[in-house]
Design a protein around this motif. Structure first.
Motif, PDB file in Angstrom:
ATOM      1  N   ALA A 156      -4.448   3.962  -0.112  1.00  0.00           N
ATOM      2  CA  ALA A 156      -5.513   2.995   0.156  1.00  0.00           C
ATOM      3  C   ALA A 156      -5.820   2.285  -1.151  1.00  0.00           C
ATOM      4  O   ALA A 156      -5.774   2.901  -2.230  1.00  0.00           O
ATOM      5  N   VAL A 169      -9.859  -0.301   1.287  1.00  0.00           N
ATOM      6  CA  VAL A 169     -11.212   0.213   1.527  1.00  0.00           C
ATOM      7  C   VAL A 169     -11.894   0.741   0.264  1.00  0.00           C
ATOM      8  O   VAL A 169     -13.083   1.054   0.298  1.00  0.00           O
ATOM      9  N   GLN A 173      -5.059   1.276   4.101  1.00  0.00           N
ATOM     10  CA  GLN A 173      -6.060   0.227   4.262  1.00  0.00           C
ATOM     11  C   GLN A 173      -6.629  -0.203   2.907  1.00  0.00           C
ATOM     12  O   GLN A 173      -6.445   0.487   1.896  1.00  0.00           O
ATOM     13  N   ARG A 219       0.825  -1.222   0.000  1.00  0.00           N
ATOM     14  CA  ARG A 219       0.000   0.000   0.000  1.00  0.00           C
ATOM     15  C   ARG A 219       0.849   1.259   0.000  1.00  0.00           C
ATOM     16  O   ARG A 219       0.685   2.164   0.820  1.00  0.00           O
ATOM     17  N   LEU A 223      -7.836   6.777   6.362  1.00  0.00           N
ATOM     18  CA  LEU A 223      -8.049   5.474   5.741  1.00  0.00           C
ATOM     19  C   LEU A 223      -6.874   5.030   4.869  1.00  0.00           C
ATOM     20  O   LEU A 223      -6.884   3.905   4.350  1.00  0.00           O
ATOM     21  N   LYS A 268     -10.844  -2.922  -1.680  1.00  0.00           N
ATOM     22  CA  LYS A 268     -11.252  -3.829  -0.613  1.00  0.00           C
ATOM     23  C   LYS A 268     -11.487  -5.229  -1.178  1.00  0.00           C
ATOM     24  O   LYS A 268     -11.567  -5.409  -2.407  1.00  0.00           O
TER      25      LYS A 268
END
Length: 238
Positions: free
Chosen positions: A145, A209, A207, A126, A204, A148
């Protein structure tokens, strides 16, 4: 994954500059005149993209000089080869599904210029980097980010920036880079487009997401405005 974007006047200006910089990408003899990777535009209204550097090879794509939004269709050339007819051909990275598709066009059908920088997104760690192509010097690094589970950011080499837009939604930060990669799920109009953009939720970052897009801090987003013109190659590493 774009809900609302507006075309930025300076971004349109970049498009004109990028695609009209050079002429005669392939000379009559010798090696190609342009250093690869190189980006630019088609010199004809429609061009057949073929499976091999041969005018009789199977057509894998027909590309138009202009996109449906009336902007130039940016192309990225990643390889050059002398074709069966004795002329130079370029291998293009083709946008859209299936990701990673390639095809050959005759050199006299494209107007290309060399590129300075490459974007590398390391999906698993990331992070994002921008490196100078000539010597791989690191110019920018940041945390991102990514997609997901079920909407993973696609992976592959030599995608590229095919559009640049200013966003009127702070969720997407100051700039959206429209890439040639497609994801499983996206809110981008038309579906599936994986972009790189800023965010109003820096908490965020780091992550998984998103709906497949790569989110960066707004500071990194502003730096990309300077470092990633149209045609900039993008590697989305696993």
């Amino acid at each position: 994954m774009i809900r609302s974007v507006r075309r930025d006047s300076w971004a349109i200006g970049v498009c004109v500059v990028v695609v009209l910089v050079t002429a005669a990408a392939v000379p009559a003899g010798g090696a190609p005149a342009v250093r690869l990777p190189a980006a630019g535009e088609l010199l004809v209204s429609r061009a057949a993209v073929r499976a091999a550097p041969n005018p009789r090879a199977r057509v894998v794509r027909v590309m138009n000089r202009f996109r449906p939004d009336s902007q130039f269709q940016v192309v990225l050339a990643v390889q050059a080869r002398r074709g069966s007819n004795g002329t130079w051909w370029y291998l293009l990275s083709l946008p859209g599904r299936p990701n990673g598709q390639r095809g050959w066009v005759q050199g006299n059908l494209v107007d290309l210029h060399p590129l300075r920088n490459r974007i590398i997104v390391h999906v698993s760690s990331r992070t994002i980097e921008v490196r100078r192509i000539s010597d791989r010097r690191l110019l920018l690094r940041g945390v991102v980010a990514v997609g997901k589970p079920g909407a993973e950011t696609p992976t592959g080499r030599n995608f590229y920036v095919q559009g640049r837009f200013a966003s009127d939604d702070p969720f997407y930060g100051p700039l959206v880079l429209e890439t040639s990669a497609y994801s499983k799920l996206s809110e981008w109009p038309g579906g599936g487009l994986a972009g790189i953009h800023g965010t109003d939720r820096p908490d965020l970052l780091g992550q998984a997401v998103s709906h497949g897009c790569v989110r960066v801090s707004n500071a990194v987003d502003r730096a990309l405005a300077r470092l990633a013109p149209l045609g900039t190659p993008i590697d989305l590493d696993p």
